[in-house]
Design a protein around this motif. Structure first.
Motif, PDB file in Angstrom:
ATOM      1  N   HIS A 168      -9.653   3.053  13.660  1.00 51.66           N
ATOM      2  CA  HIS A 168      -8.222   3.342  13.774  1.00 51.66           C
ATOM      3  C   HIS A 168      -7.499   3.071  12.456  1.00 51.66           C
ATOM      4  O   HIS A 168      -6.750   3.922  11.963  1.00 51.66           O
ATOM      5  CB  HIS A 168      -7.606   2.495  14.894  1.00 51.66           C
ATOM      6  N   HIS A 169      -7.694   1.906  11.880  1.00 61.86           N
ATOM      7  CA  HIS A 169      -6.993   1.564  10.649  1.00 61.86           C
ATOM      8  C   HIS A 169      -7.530   2.339   9.439  1.00 61.86           C
ATOM      9  O   HIS A 169      -6.776   2.626   8.508  1.00 61.86           O
ATOM     10  CB  HIS A 169      -6.997   0.046  10.420  1.00 61.86           C
ATOM     11  N   ALA A 170      -8.799   2.700   9.447  1.00 61.33           N
ATOM     12  CA  ALA A 170      -9.336   3.545   8.368  1.00 61.33           C
ATOM     13  C   ALA A 170      -8.626   4.894   8.372  1.00 61.33           C
ATOM     14  O   ALA A 170      -8.234   5.401   7.315  1.00 61.33           O
ATOM     15  CB  ALA A 170     -10.838   3.724   8.525  1.00 61.33           C
ATOM     16  N   ARG A 171      -8.438   5.468   9.564  1.00 61.28           N
ATOM     17  CA  ARG A 171      -7.731   6.751   9.656  1.00 61.28           C
ATOM     18  C   ARG A 171      -6.258   6.582   9.274  1.00 61.28           C
ATOM     19  O   ARG A 171      -5.690   7.425   8.579  1.00 61.28           O
ATOM     20  CB  ARG A 171      -7.849   7.335  11.065  1.00 61.28           C
ATOM     21  N   ALA A 172      -5.641   5.492   9.699  1.00 65.18           N
ATOM     22  CA  ALA A 172      -4.220   5.261   9.414  1.00 65.18           C
ATOM     23  C   ALA A 172      -3.959   5.112   7.912  1.00 65.18           C
ATOM     24  O   ALA A 172      -2.898   5.498   7.426  1.00 65.18           O
ATOM     25  CB  ALA A 172      -3.737   4.017  10.158  1.00 65.18           C
ATOM     26  N   HIS A 173      -4.916   4.589   7.173  1.00 64.45           N
ATOM     27  CA  HIS A 173      -4.739   4.348   5.738  1.00 64.45           C
ATOM     28  C   HIS A 173      -5.504   5.338   4.865  1.00 64.45           C
ATOM     29  O   HIS A 173      -5.555   5.172   3.641  1.00 64.45           O
ATOM     30  CB  HIS A 173      -5.176   2.915   5.392  1.00 64.45           C
ATOM     31  N   ALA A 174      -6.088   6.375   5.459  1.00 62.81           N
ATOM     32  CA  ALA A 174      -6.946   7.315   4.723  1.00 62.81           C
ATOM     33  C   ALA A 174      -6.235   7.960   3.539  1.00 62.81           C
ATOM     34  O   ALA A 174      -6.816   8.067   2.454  1.00 62.81           O
ATOM     35  CB  ALA A 174      -7.483   8.393   5.664  1.00 62.81           C
ATOM     36  N   ASP A 175      -4.991   8.382   3.706  1.00 64.86           N
ATOM     37  CA  ASP A 175      -4.279   9.049   2.605  1.00 64.86           C
ATOM     38  C   ASP A 175      -4.116   8.120   1.411  1.00 64.86           C
ATOM     39  O   ASP A 175      -4.339   8.510   0.268  1.00 64.86           O
ATOM     40  CB  ASP A 175      -2.911   9.553   3.065  1.00 64.86           C
TER      41      ASP A 175
END
Length: 61
Positions: A41-48
């Motif tokens: 979840h947090h990897a996707r949230a901070h991907a950009d």
């Protein structure tokens, strides 16, 4: 996020997300050499932002 070849150990069940404490699924190695562990979840949230910082990313199995 760009996948890369790292010399760091594989993620295990003992590795925890730095944001929430859930099981880590991604290790983000910063250009400075530091690292952050994230759950999915947090990897996707901070991907950009990780992509912007040209972070080297290792995904757990």
């Amino acid at each position: 996020m760009q996948p890369g070849t790292l010399t760091r150990p594989e993620l295990t069940a003992a590795d925890r997300c730095d944001r929430c404490g859930a099981a880590a699924k991604v290790r983000a190695v910063l250009p400075s050499g530091g690292e952050l562990l994230f759950c999915g979840h947090h990897a996707r949230a901070h991907a950009d932002k990780l992509r912007e910082l040209e972070v080297d990313v290792q995904s757990g199995s």
